[in-house]
Design a protein around this motif. Structure first.
Motif, PDB file in Angstrom:
ATOM      1  N   PRO A  81       0.838  -1.383  -0.390  1.00  0.00           N
ATOM      2  CA  PRO A  81      -0.291  -0.253   0.564  1.00  0.00           C
ATOM      3  C   PRO A  81       1.256   1.515   0.386  1.00  0.00           C
ATOM      4  O   PRO A  81       1.989   1.304   0.414  1.00  0.00           O
ATOM      5  CB  PRO A  81      -0.707  -0.292   1.189  1.00  0.00           C
ATOM      6  CG  PRO A  81      -1.047  -1.737   1.437  1.00  0.00           C
ATOM      7  CD  PRO A  81       0.559  -2.531   1.588  1.00  0.00           C
ATOM      8  N   GLY A  82       0.323   2.028  -1.114  1.00  0.00           N
ATOM      9  CA  GLY A  82       1.215   3.912  -1.269  1.00  0.00           C
ATOM     10  C   GLY A  82       2.053   3.929  -1.737  1.00  0.00           C
ATOM     11  O   GLY A  82       2.488   4.357  -2.220  1.00  0.00           O
ATOM     12  N   ALA A  83       2.911   2.600  -2.439  1.00  0.00           N
ATOM     13  CA  ALA A  83       3.402   2.657  -3.437  1.00  0.00           C
ATOM     14  C   ALA A  83       2.767   2.749  -4.978  1.00  0.00           C
ATOM     15  O   ALA A  83       2.064   1.693  -4.979  1.00  0.00           O
ATOM     16  CB  ALA A  83       4.702   1.334  -3.315  1.00  0.00           C
ATOM     17  N   GLU A  84       3.927   3.150  -6.145  1.00  0.00           N
ATOM     18  CA  GLU A  84       3.563   2.871  -7.314  1.00  0.00           C
ATOM     19  C   GLU A  84       3.571   2.019  -7.953  1.00  0.00           C
ATOM     20  O   GLU A  84       4.429   1.864  -7.558  1.00  0.00           O
ATOM     21  CB  GLU A  84       2.972   4.280  -7.617  1.00  0.00           C
ATOM     22  CG  GLU A  84       2.905   5.554  -7.534  1.00  0.00           C
ATOM     23  CD  GLU A  84       1.579   5.413  -7.616  1.00  0.00           C
ATOM     24  OE1 GLU A  84       0.669   5.010  -8.854  1.00  0.00           O
ATOM     25  OE2 GLU A  84       0.170   5.891  -7.261  1.00  0.00           O
ATOM     26  N   VAL A  85       3.270   0.845  -8.793  1.00  0.00           N
ATOM     27  CA  VAL A  85       4.253   0.363  -9.987  1.00  0.00           C
ATOM     28  C   VAL A  85       4.946   0.548 -10.564  1.00  0.00           C
ATOM     29  O   VAL A  85       4.667   1.991 -11.417  1.00  0.00           O
ATOM     30  CB  VAL A  85       2.687  -0.746 -10.347  1.00  0.00           C
ATOM     31  CG1 VAL A  85       4.179  -1.407 -11.574  1.00  0.00           C
ATOM     32  CG2 VAL A  85       2.107  -1.632  -9.451  1.00  0.00           C
ATOM     33  N   PRO A  86       6.511   0.986 -10.888  1.00  0.00           N
ATOM     34  CA  PRO A  86       6.929   1.539 -11.693  1.00  0.00           C
ATOM     35  C   PRO A  86       7.066   1.041 -12.883  1.00  0.00           C
ATOM     36  O   PRO A  86       6.392   0.067 -13.304  1.00  0.00           O
ATOM     37  CB  PRO A  86       8.680   0.929 -11.259  1.00  0.00           C
ATOM     38  CG  PRO A  86       8.460   0.369  -9.697  1.00  0.00           C
ATOM     39  CD  PRO A  86       6.899  -0.486  -9.629  1.00  0.00           C
ATOM     40  N   ARG A 137      -6.023  -2.822  -9.401  1.00  0.00           N
ATOM     41  CA  ARG A 137      -6.708  -2.719  -8.487  1.00  0.00           C
ATOM     42  C   ARG A 137      -7.222  -3.990  -7.691  1.00  0.00           C
ATOM     43  O   ARG A 137      -6.833  -3.711  -6.139  1.00  0.00           O
ATOM     44  CB  ARG A 137      -8.423  -2.433  -9.192  1.00  0.00           C
ATOM     45  CG  ARG A 137     -10.450  -2.205  -7.845  1.00  0.00           C
ATOM     46  CD  ARG A 137     -10.730  -2.226  -8.439  1.00  0.00           C
ATOM     47  NE  ARG A 137     -11.539  -3.228  -9.005  1.00  0.00           N
ATOM     48  CZ  ARG A 137     -11.862  -4.775  -8.875  1.00  0.00           C
ATOM     49  NH1 ARG A 137     -11.697  -4.585  -7.850  1.00  0.00           N
ATOM     50  NH2 ARG A 137     -12.289  -5.665  -9.774  1.00  0.00           N
ATOM     51  N   LEU A 138      -7.374  -6.051  -8.301  1.00  0.00           N
ATOM     52  CA  LEU A 138      -7.105  -6.389  -7.698  1.00  0.00           C
ATOM     53  C   LEU A 138      -5.855  -6.453  -6.884  1.00  0.00           C
ATOM     54  O   LEU A 138      -5.688  -6.927  -5.807  1.00  0.00           O
ATOM     55  CB  LEU A 138      -7.277  -7.516  -8.651  1.00  0.00           C
ATOM     56  CG  LEU A 138      -8.541  -8.001  -9.865  1.00  0.00           C
ATOM     57  CD1 LEU A 138      -8.137  -8.755 -10.697  1.00  0.00           C
ATOM     58  CD2 LEU A 138      -9.534  -8.331  -8.853  1.00  0.00           C
ATOM     59  N   CYS A 139      -4.975  -6.045  -7.542  1.00  0.00           N
ATOM     60  CA  CYS A 139      -3.319  -6.593  -6.778  1.00  0.00           C
ATOM     61  C   CYS A 139      -3.748  -4.946  -5.603  1.00  0.00           C
ATOM     62  O   CYS A 139      -3.015  -5.465  -4.576  1.00  0.00           O
ATOM     63  CB  CYS A 139      -2.127  -5.843  -8.056  1.00  0.00           C
ATOM     64  SG  CYS A 139      -1.975  -6.634  -9.034  1.00  0.00           S
ATOM     65  N   ARG A 140      -4.441  -4.055  -5.394  1.00  0.00           N
ATOM     66  CA  ARG A 140      -4.275  -3.115  -5.066  1.00  0.00           C
ATOM     67  C   ARG A 140      -5.125  -3.387  -3.469  1.00  0.00           C
ATOM     68  O   ARG A 140      -4.539  -3.226  -2.344  1.00  0.00           O
ATOM     69  CB  ARG A 140      -4.655  -1.608  -5.268  1.00  0.00           C
ATOM     70  CG  ARG A 140      -3.915  -0.862  -6.478  1.00  0.00           C
ATOM     71  CD  ARG A 140      -3.878   0.591  -6.730  1.00  0.00           C
ATOM     72  NE  ARG A 140      -6.100   0.498  -7.182  1.00  0.00           N
ATOM     73  CZ  ARG A 140      -5.427   0.541  -8.056  1.00  0.00           C
ATOM     74  NH1 ARG A 140      -4.223   0.858  -8.919  1.00  0.00           N
ATOM     75  NH2 ARG A 140      -6.526   0.704  -8.717  1.00  0.00           N
ATOM     76  N   ASP A 141      -5.919  -4.492  -4.561  1.00  0.00           N
ATOM     77  CA  ASP A 141      -7.069  -4.882  -3.545  1.00  0.00           C
ATOM     78  C   ASP A 141      -6.246  -6.207  -1.784  1.00  0.00           C
ATOM     79  O   ASP A 141      -7.432  -6.153  -0.620  1.00  0.00           O
ATOM     80  CB  ASP A 141      -8.170  -4.945  -3.617  1.00  0.00           C
ATOM     81  CG  ASP A 141      -9.539  -4.346  -4.492  1.00  0.00           C
ATOM     82  OD1 ASP A 141      -8.846  -3.009  -3.750  1.00  0.00           O
ATOM     83  OD2 ASP A 141      -9.933  -4.538  -5.091  1.00  0.00           O
ATOM     84  N   SER A 142      -5.470  -6.701  -2.544  1.00  0.00           N
ATOM     85  CA  SER A 142      -4.262  -7.753  -2.028  1.00  0.00           C
ATOM     86  C   SER A 142      -2.921  -7.235  -1.471  1.00  0.00           C
ATOM     87  O   SER A 142      -2.863  -8.015  -0.248  1.00  0.00           O
ATOM     88  CB  SER A 142      -4.806  -8.666  -2.827  1.00  0.00           C
ATOM     89  OG  SER A 142      -3.638  -8.415  -3.813  1.00  0.00           O
ATOM     90  N   VAL A 199      11.136  -6.138   2.631  1.00  0.00           N
ATOM     91  CA  VAL A 199      10.900  -5.664   1.073  1.00  0.00           C
ATOM     92  C   VAL A 199       9.609  -4.391   1.067  1.00  0.00           C
ATOM     93  O   VAL A 199       9.127  -4.939   1.817  1.00  0.00           O
ATOM     94  CB  VAL A 199      10.958  -6.853   0.290  1.00  0.00           C
ATOM     95  CG1 VAL A 199      12.038  -8.025  -0.034  1.00  0.00           C
ATOM     96  CG2 VAL A 199       9.707  -7.879   0.583  1.00  0.00           C
ATOM     97  N   THR A 200       9.652  -4.135  -0.253  1.00  0.00           N
ATOM     98  CA  THR A 200       8.416  -3.405  -0.354  1.00  0.00           C
ATOM     99  C   THR A 200       7.312  -3.574  -1.567  1.00  0.00           C
ATOM    100  O   THR A 200       6.336  -3.055  -1.814  1.00  0.00           O
ATOM    101  CB  THR A 200       8.518  -2.048  -0.937  1.00  0.00           C
ATOM    102  OG1 THR A 200       9.669  -2.122  -2.056  1.00  0.00           O
ATOM    103  CG2 THR A 200       9.928  -1.311  -0.148  1.00  0.00           C
ATOM    104  N   GLY A 201       7.416  -4.924  -1.660  1.00  0.00           N
ATOM    105  CA  GLY A 201       6.516  -6.075  -2.709  1.00  0.00           C
ATOM    106  C   GLY A 201       7.144  -7.630  -3.150  1.00  0.00           C
ATOM    107  O   GLY A 201       7.798  -7.340  -2.615  1.00  0.00           O
TER     108      GLY A 201
END
Length: 479
Positions: free
Chosen positions: A290-295, A362-367, A394-396
């Motif tokens: 949460p809070g990070a953007e996908v590069p 959205r699916l990945c943000r929800d989890s 780790v951050t993801g």
């Protein structure tokens, strides 16, 4: 027992039916027999001259193949005691967590072993079931289509292309090849670009499936640190231009590292200048916390970068949908190669994937919050029960890369398996041989399962390291 050269020659099959020097083809086939356990540790191999006679080749071919495998650490050669598969002889088969990683990790088990080695969602999400319901409606309306689409159905290719366009890399559907998962994508790329004996640049450590794929195509693996640090100098070396370079720029497997923007630009530019095909494995890219953007993908910096993606980690491993994004000439070539072995993928799965792609972010943000919570829970339990283990956050992604305070990952993985936890030893992830002190585990399991897993790991570690008994076990789980 004296090895039987003729018998081993028969087991090799049509080993010489390929491209490249005979010694590399022979080494590749022997490597496969060793990695699949058909030639177990300690097994004797035929003497050079006898084996060459059985194969109808010169002795130099056998010697060169043996030397190649010796350099990889797969066999040992000693004057007076012959040539043997590396490792102590075993009187009978037993559970193992050694290479190759796929067979033993993916085989179903009927016991209570907690599997922390192979990371993927444990069940299909509700969104996938909904997507399949819509896909079956679409399938019922199909007519005039025999169902063979080697490049993938047009709707899914457009959806994947739009996915990259939204992320800053303008893409047309003609730049997309749909594959049966990310592993098939890597295999196609190796087949297209890697000559037997050709060098392939990889990170150390890296995804073990990629290493196995490149070895299967008789590549010579050359390693650089995570992020392919030192790439520019490596490709400038005369006569050492690699056939291919491979990395995971976002949520690196296994370390979780994310390549910074400046390093991305420099790497893409250096690959383009050197004419080296650069493969960016994006299978884990969407799995930010949460809070990070996908590069953005590396292809943002140069359209010649080849991107590999898949829905196996972000949606479900049973949805065998992957893809390759590249320039059209590359895609056309890969499609021809794919059609030789596979005339197309599963249509219902492709219809379902086309439904899911627009909602993937959205699916990945929800989890994301749940994944972060399980990451934090596992690290907290490890810090409490095994405080000497080094477990960086780790951050993801899905995995932790853990350094053991002493010993080695291979032998500890055996101890852990005997205590009911499967972990991945680091040696199989590092072609340079630097991963022996590490293990890889995933954090996708439910918190109570992770708690039980850490208890079992602590018990295994205290037995392995000769320490005091661990704290009393938490309530037993039915895994």
């Amino acid at each position: 027992m004296t090895p039987d050269p003729a018998g081993l020659a028969d087991r090799l099959g049509r080993w010489s039916a390929g491209r490249g020097p005979l010694y590399l083809l022979l080494a590749a086939r022997l490597r496969r027999l060793i990695d699949e356990g058909e030639l177990p540790p300690g097994a004797a191999l035929p003497p050079d001259r006898m084996f060459a006679a059985a194969l109808a080749v010169g002795r130099g071919t056998v010697v060169a193949a043996y030397e190649q495998l010796r350099d990889e650490g797969r066999i040992v050669r000693r004057r007076g005691s012959g040539t043997r598969v590396a490792g102590p002889a075993r009187p009978e088969p037993r559970d193992t967590t050694g290479a190759p990683v796929f067979l033993h990790l993916l085989e179903p088990r009927d016991d209570t072993t907690i599997l922390l080695a192979c990371a993927a969602p444990a069940a299909p999400p509700p969104a996938l079931l909904t997507a399949y319901q819509r896909a079956l409606t679409r399938l019922a309306a199909v007519s005039g289509d025999i169902g063979y689409h080697p490049s993938g159905i047009g709707e899914l290719r457009r959806a994947i292309a739009d996915h990259y366009t939204r992320r800053g890399a303008p893409t047309g559907p003609e730049q997309i090849l749909v594959t049966n998962g990310g592993q098939q994508a890597l295999s196609l790329l190796a087949r297209a670009f890697v000559e037997p004996g050709g060098p392939v640049l990889v990170e150390a450590p890296t995804y073990p499936g990629a290493l196995e794929t490149f070895r299967e195509h008789a590549a010579v693996l050359r390693t650089l640190p995570v992020g392919l640090d030192g790439f520019e100098a490596a490709v400038r070396t005369p006569g050492r231009r690699p056939d291919l370079a491979y990395l995971t720029a976002t949520h690196h497997n296994p370390t979780g590292a994310v390549l910074p923007p400046l390093a991305r630009r420099r790497l893409a530019a250096a690959a383009a200048a050197a004419g080296v095909p650069l493969v960016d494995d994006e299978v884990l890219a969407q799995l930010v916390f949460p809070g990070a953007e996908v590069p953005p993908p590396l292809a943002v910096h140069d359209d010649g970068v080849i991107s590999v993606g898949s829905l196996s980690k972000s949606v479900w491993g049973g949805l065998r949908i992957g893809w390759i994004r590249a320039r059209r000439p590359v895609i056309d070539r890969l499609a021809r190669l794919r059609a030789v072995h596979d005339l197309g993928g599963n249509l219902p799965a492709q219809f379902a994937a086309a439904e899911l792609l627009p909602e993937l972010g959205r699916l990945c943000r929800d989890s994301a919050a749940e994944r972060l919570a399980r990451h934090d829970h596992l690290r907290a339990e490890l810090a409490r029960r095994l405080p000497r283990w080094e477990v960086p956050a780790v951050t993801g992604g899905q995995t932790l890369w853990i350094r053991l305070p002493h010993g080695d990952g291979d032998s500890f993985a055996q101890a852990a398996l005997r205590h009911g936890v499967a972990v991945l030893p680091g040696s199989g992830l590092d072609a340079a041989g630097g991963g022996a002190a590490f293990i890889r585990v995933h954090f996708l399991a439910a918190p109570e399962v992770l708690t039980e897993a850490v208890h079992r790991l602590a018990t295994a570690w205290h037995t392995y390291a000769g320490g005091a008994p661990p704290e009393p076990a938490p309530r037993s789980l039915a895994i």
